[in-house]
Scaffold this motif. Structure first.
Motif, PDB file in Angstrom:
ATOM      1  N   GLY A 107     -24.989  -3.865 -16.137  1.00  0.00           N
ATOM      2  CA  GLY A 107     -23.670  -4.150 -15.568  1.00  0.00           C
ATOM      3  C   GLY A 107     -23.586  -5.586 -15.065  1.00  0.00           C
ATOM      4  O   GLY A 107     -22.587  -6.276 -15.294  1.00  0.00           O
ATOM      5  N   ILE A 108     -24.634  -6.041 -14.398  1.00  0.00           N
ATOM      6  CA  ILE A 108     -24.673  -7.425 -13.919  1.00  0.00           C
ATOM      7  C   ILE A 108     -24.631  -8.390 -15.095  1.00  0.00           C
ATOM      8  O   ILE A 108     -23.893  -9.378 -15.081  1.00  0.00           O
ATOM      9  CB  ILE A 108     -25.928  -7.658 -13.054  1.00  0.00           C
ATOM     10  N   ALA A 109     -25.404  -8.100 -16.131  1.00  0.00           N
ATOM     11  CA  ALA A 109     -25.429  -8.965 -17.318  1.00  0.00           C
ATOM     12  C   ALA A 109     -24.047  -9.038 -17.975  1.00  0.00           C
ATOM     13  O   ALA A 109     -23.608 -10.116 -18.386  1.00  0.00           O
ATOM     14  CB  ALA A 109     -26.471  -8.466 -18.315  1.00  0.00           C
ATOM     15  N   ARG A 110     -23.364  -7.906 -18.054  1.00  0.00           N
ATOM     16  CA  ARG A 110     -22.011  -7.910 -18.643  1.00  0.00           C
ATOM     17  C   ARG A 110     -21.065  -8.787 -17.821  1.00  0.00           C
ATOM     18  O   ARG A 110     -20.266  -9.547 -18.370  1.00  0.00           O
ATOM     19  CB  ARG A 110     -21.470  -6.492 -18.729  1.00  0.00           C
ATOM     20  N   GLU A 111     -21.143  -8.655 -16.500  1.00  0.00           N
ATOM     21  CA  GLU A 111     -20.273  -9.449 -15.630  1.00  0.00           C
ATOM     22  C   GLU A 111     -20.561 -10.946 -15.766  1.00  0.00           C
ATOM     23  O   GLU A 111     -19.637 -11.758 -15.790  1.00  0.00           O
ATOM     24  CB  GLU A 111     -20.469  -9.036 -14.169  1.00  0.00           C
ATOM     25  N   GLN A 112     -21.841 -11.302 -15.827  1.00  0.00           N
ATOM     26  CA  GLN A 112     -22.239 -12.711 -15.907  1.00  0.00           C
ATOM     27  C   GLN A 112     -22.009 -13.298 -17.283  1.00  0.00           C
ATOM     28  O   GLN A 112     -21.823 -14.503 -17.433  1.00  0.00           O
ATOM     29  CB  GLN A 112     -23.732 -12.870 -15.571  1.00  0.00           C
TER      30      GLN A 112
END
Length: 85
Positions: A18-23
């Motif tokens: 989820g963090i990777a998608r946001e970044q």
């Protein structure tokens, strides 16, 4: 697999994704291999994932701050290429 720094289960992995998608990029700081770090960003044509661009090296030369700088740069440059496609 991986090192002690690797995600400890599906919930932690899902959170990291989820963090990777946001970044727009993902980082690996010694999670896969001790002493090695990596940052990668996806390449798409439309909504179809066609590959990724990654930069890796020794953790001593790629601290977390630098990984995020490279990740932002990769994501920005890839968006330019995707826009032209």
């Amino acid at each position: 697999g991986g090192t002690d720094r690797a995600p400890k289960g599906p919930i932690e992995l899902r959170d990291q994704l989820g963090i990777a998608r946001e970044q727009g990029y993902a980082i690996d700081q010694g999670e896969t291999s001790e002493g090695a770090s990596c940052v990668a960003a996806p390449c798409r044509i439309g909504q179809v994932l066609i590959g990724a661009v990654a930069v890796s090296g020794p953790t001593t030369r790629l601290p977390e701050r630098r990984l995020h700088e490279i990740g932002r740069d990769l994501a920005r440059e890839i968006r330019k290429i995707e826009f032209q496609s």
